[in-house]
Design an enzyme around this catalytic site. Structure first.
Site, PDB file in Angstrom:
ATOM      1  N   ASN A 159       0.846  -1.187   0.000  1.00  0.00           N
ATOM      2  CA  ASN A 159       0.000   0.000   0.000  1.00  0.00           C
ATOM      3  C   ASN A 159       0.885   1.242   0.000  1.00  0.00           C
ATOM      4  OD1 ASN A 159      -1.897   2.036   0.533  1.00  0.00           O
ATOM      5  ND2 ASN A 159      -3.125   0.664   1.796  1.00  0.00           N
ATOM      6  N   HIS A 166      -6.997  -6.048   2.363  1.00  0.00           N
ATOM      7  CA  HIS A 166      -5.889  -5.524   3.166  1.00  0.00           C
ATOM      8  C   HIS A 166      -5.322  -6.602   4.075  1.00  0.00           C
ATOM      9  CE1 HIS A 166      -6.553  -1.222   2.296  1.00  0.00           C
ATOM     10  NE2 HIS A 166      -7.842  -1.520   2.270  1.00  0.00           N
ATOM     11  N   HIS A 207      -9.788  -4.746  -3.153  1.00  0.00           N
ATOM     12  CA  HIS A 207      -8.484  -5.065  -2.577  1.00  0.00           C
ATOM     13  C   HIS A 207      -8.650  -5.549  -1.149  1.00  0.00           C
ATOM     14  CE1 HIS A 207      -9.385  -0.761  -2.307  1.00  0.00           C
ATOM     15  NE2 HIS A 207      -8.705  -0.699  -1.174  1.00  0.00           N
TER      16      HIS A 207
END
Ligand code: ZN
Length: 179
Positions: free
Chosen positions: A68, A140, A138
């Site tokens: 990220n 995490h 996405h």
């Protein structure tokens, strides 16, 4: 526009980022036209970037893992399908299975390289739920250490210096098992 809307107390991010005092807050990478179109989508772009510029750590058949750019914690990874799909229910069976497999591998790799005490795993579905790039799903994977913070911000916009991110990328890539 304020991409941190709903993020809560921004001072919390500074406490999270004690090792990275040079981190700075930025929204300048937001593409023209926003994130809604694949042409401006950083997750669609990431796998095709040259090695020197990409934060991709590992590539699978239908998904990939990348760091990220706005991490909550060092090593904050995301697993994305290559396809530009927004909703978890839009994933194919193969993508669903590989997102899960990559998530598990990411945890194992991080335990090898940085011994986190725990993890936060999850997906923010929709901008209202905190997804910074809602148009491209996405997952995490955020490693946690005791004392790193007593809360987890839903949206992080703290940007780490690129060199730190590339060092982390190299570390994780080396530790990622061959397919
Ligand atoms: Zn995309």
């Amino acid at each position: 526009m304020d991409q941190r809307a709903g993020a809560g107390d921004p001072d919390g991010l500074e406490r999270l980022w004690t090792p990275y005092r040079l981190a700075y807050v930025s929204g300048e990478d937001r593409p023209e036209g926003g994130y809604e179109r694949p042409a401006g989508c950083p997750f669609c772009l990431a796998p095709s970037l040259p090695e020197a510029e990409t934060l991709v750590v590992a590539r699978g058949e239908s998904v990939f893992a990348l760091l990220n750019l706005y991490p909550y914690n060092p090593g904050h990874l995301m697993v994305c399908p290559y396809r530009h799909v927004a909703d978890y229910t839009d994933l194919t069976e193969a993508e669903t299975v590989e997102v899960a497999a990559f998530t598990r591998t990411a945890m194992r790799v991080m335990r090898t390289v940085s011994s986190p005490h725990g993890f936060n795993l999850g997906m923010n579905q929709g901008a209202i739920a905190g997804a910074g790039i809602a148009a491209h799903l996405h997952q995490h994977i955020v490693p946690r250490w005791g004392g790193d913070a007593n809360f987890m911000p839903v949206i992080g916009m703290t940007k780490v210096l690129p060199q730190l991110l590339f060092d982390t990328r190299d570390l994780l890539t080396k530790a990622w098992p061959a397919a």
